[in-house]
Motif scaffolding. Structure first.
Motif, PDB file in Angstrom:
ATOM      1  N   PRO A  62       0.992  -1.209   0.271  1.00 25.42           N
ATOM      2  CA  PRO A  62       0.223  -0.128  -0.005  1.00 25.42           C
ATOM      3  C   PRO A  62       0.884   1.050  -0.150  1.00 25.42           C
ATOM      4  CG  PRO A  62      -0.991  -1.676   1.287  1.00 25.42           C
ATOM      5  CD  PRO A  62       0.105  -2.218   0.822  1.00 25.42           C
ATOM      6  N   HIS A  63       1.944   1.328   0.607  1.00 26.69           N
ATOM      7  CA  HIS A  63       2.766   2.382   0.556  1.00 26.69           C
ATOM      8  C   HIS A  63       3.190   3.210  -0.666  1.00 26.69           C
ATOM      9  CE1 HIS A  63       3.276   1.163   4.615  1.00 26.69           C
ATOM     10  NE2 HIS A  63       2.920   2.627   5.159  1.00 26.69           N
ATOM     11  N   VAL A  64       3.091   2.147  -1.809  1.00 24.99           N
ATOM     12  CA  VAL A  64       3.437   2.247  -3.441  1.00 24.99           C
ATOM     13  C   VAL A  64       2.429   3.486  -3.381  1.00 24.99           C
ATOM     14  CG1 VAL A  64       3.528   1.458  -5.555  1.00 24.99           C
ATOM     15  CG2 VAL A  64       4.223   0.273  -3.796  1.00 24.99           C
ATOM     16  N   VAL A  65       1.602   3.689  -3.030  1.00 24.20           N
ATOM     17  CA  VAL A  65       0.445   4.984  -3.678  1.00 24.20           C
ATOM     18  C   VAL A  65      -0.069   5.752  -2.580  1.00 24.20           C
ATOM     19  CG1 VAL A  65      -1.625   4.863  -4.126  1.00 24.20           C
ATOM     20  CG2 VAL A  65      -0.477   3.385  -5.465  1.00 24.20           C
ATOM     21  N   PHE A  66       0.056   4.924  -1.286  1.00 21.39           N
ATOM     22  CA  PHE A  66       0.230   6.003   0.125  1.00 21.39           C
ATOM     23  C   PHE A  66       1.236   6.204   0.351  1.00 21.39           C
ATOM     24  CE2 PHE A  66      -3.223   4.060  -0.816  1.00 21.39           C
ATOM     25  CZ  PHE A  66      -4.864   4.895  -1.065  1.00 21.39           C
ATOM     26  N   HIS A  67       2.160   6.832   0.203  1.00 18.31           N
ATOM     27  CA  HIS A  67       3.197   7.734  -0.281  1.00 18.31           C
ATOM     28  C   HIS A  67       3.027   7.995   0.703  1.00 18.31           C
ATOM     29  CE1 HIS A  67       3.374  10.842  -2.692  1.00 18.31           C
ATOM     30  NE2 HIS A  67       2.739   9.443  -3.479  1.00 18.31           N
ATOM     31  N   GLU A  68       4.137   9.072   1.659  1.00 15.24           N
ATOM     32  CA  GLU A  68       4.735   9.828   2.610  1.00 15.24           C
ATOM     33  C   GLU A  68       4.873  11.398   2.365  1.00 15.24           C
ATOM     34  OE1 GLU A  68       9.154   8.983   1.043  1.00 15.24           O
ATOM     35  OE2 GLU A  68       7.252   7.390   1.763  1.00 15.24           O
ATOM     36  N   ALA A  69       4.693  11.322   1.171  1.00 13.48           N
ATOM     37  CA  ALA A  69       5.351  12.609   0.751  1.00 13.48           C
ATOM     38  C   ALA A  69       3.297  13.354  -0.178  1.00 13.48           C
ATOM     39  CB  ALA A  69       5.616  12.923  -0.587  1.00 13.48           C
ATOM     40  N   GLY A  70       2.401  11.911   0.576  1.00 15.32           N
ATOM     41  CA  GLY A  70       1.190  12.041  -0.583  1.00 15.32           C
ATOM     42  C   GLY A  70       0.098  12.269   0.436  1.00 15.32           C
ATOM     43  N   TYR A  71      -1.026  12.438  -0.153  1.00 12.36           N
ATOM     44  CA  TYR A  71      -2.781  12.570   0.996  1.00 12.36           C
ATOM     45  C   TYR A  71      -2.030  13.231   1.846  1.00 12.36           C
ATOM     46  CZ  TYR A  71      -3.091   8.853  -2.759  1.00 12.36           C
ATOM     47  OH  TYR A  71      -3.267   8.431  -3.574  1.00 12.36           O
ATOM     48  N   LYS A  72      -1.372  14.895   1.753  1.00  9.96           N
ATOM     49  CA  LYS A  72      -1.906  15.930   2.015  1.00  9.96           C
ATOM     50  C   LYS A  72      -0.796  15.112   4.051  1.00  9.96           C
ATOM     51  CE  LYS A  72      -4.947  18.590   0.152  1.00  9.96           C
ATOM     52  NZ  LYS A  72      -6.389  19.399   0.159  1.00  9.96           N
ATOM     53  N   GLY A  73      -0.925  14.483   4.330  1.00  7.67           N
ATOM     54  CA  GLY A  73      -0.381  13.799   5.817  1.00  7.67           C
ATOM     55  C   GLY A  73      -1.203  12.731   6.232  1.00  7.67           C
TER      56      GLY A  73
END
Length: 167
Positions: free
Chosen positions: A108-119
């Motif tokens: 899941p971290h491939v899409v939901f990485h640390e730089a995305g989705y406003k934290g």
């Protein structure tokens, strides 16, 4: 081939296989999502500028949730105010990209990485991994996955999609 290149290739092949158009391209200017630009429904990506391969899935999710005529005319960075109500599709695109990463057996971290989705990346992962599928009614309404009634009768439910494109 390093892992990122392999993941980019895997994602690009998936996007093509579901009927969306995706092409490698030189993208000289900065874009809203680094290394990605949409032109007349085609996802253009510059692997040298692509910060996170999973962003390709998220942008594909936006296109997948559009009606076919909207998809064919979609251009630019798919930001709000570009002739479509992208904000109303954002939760669905997020959930769609989760279904895609599960289908592809990606972390899941491939899409939901640390730089995305406003934290909120970890929040999305925690919710989705625990079966709390925010925006599921939207995907059901669009006919992309089975209804609760169908699931209750024993058919596979989300994250399995019955089709990948809205129409």
């Amino acid at each position: 081939m390093n892992t990122d290149k392999h993941i980019v290739q895997q994602i690009a092949e998936f996007i093509k296989s579901i009927g969306l158009k995706i092409e490698r391209s030189d993208i000289p200017s900065e874009t809203f999502v680094p290394g990605i630009h949409i032109d007349q429904g085609v996802i253009l990506y510059d692997e040298s500028r692509l910060s996170y391969p999973g962003d390709l899935l998220h942008e594909a999710g936006h296109l997948a949730l559009m009606k076919s005529e909207e998809r064919a005319n979609a251009s630019g960075d798919l930001e709000p105010g570009e002739g479509m109500d992208i904000n109303s599709l954002e939760p669905g695109a997020i959930l769609w990209s989760y279904a895609a990463l599960k289908y592809l057996n990606l972390d899941p971290h491939v899409v939901f990485h640390e730089a995305g989705y406003k934290g909120s990346s970890e929040w999305y992962i925690e919710n989705f991994e625990s079966g709390n599928y925010i925006a599921l009614p939207l995907l059901q309404w669009m006919g992309l996955c089975r209804s609760e009634e169908e699931v209750a009768k024993g058919q596979a439910g989300f994250p399995v999609l019955t089709r990948w494109l809205r129409d």
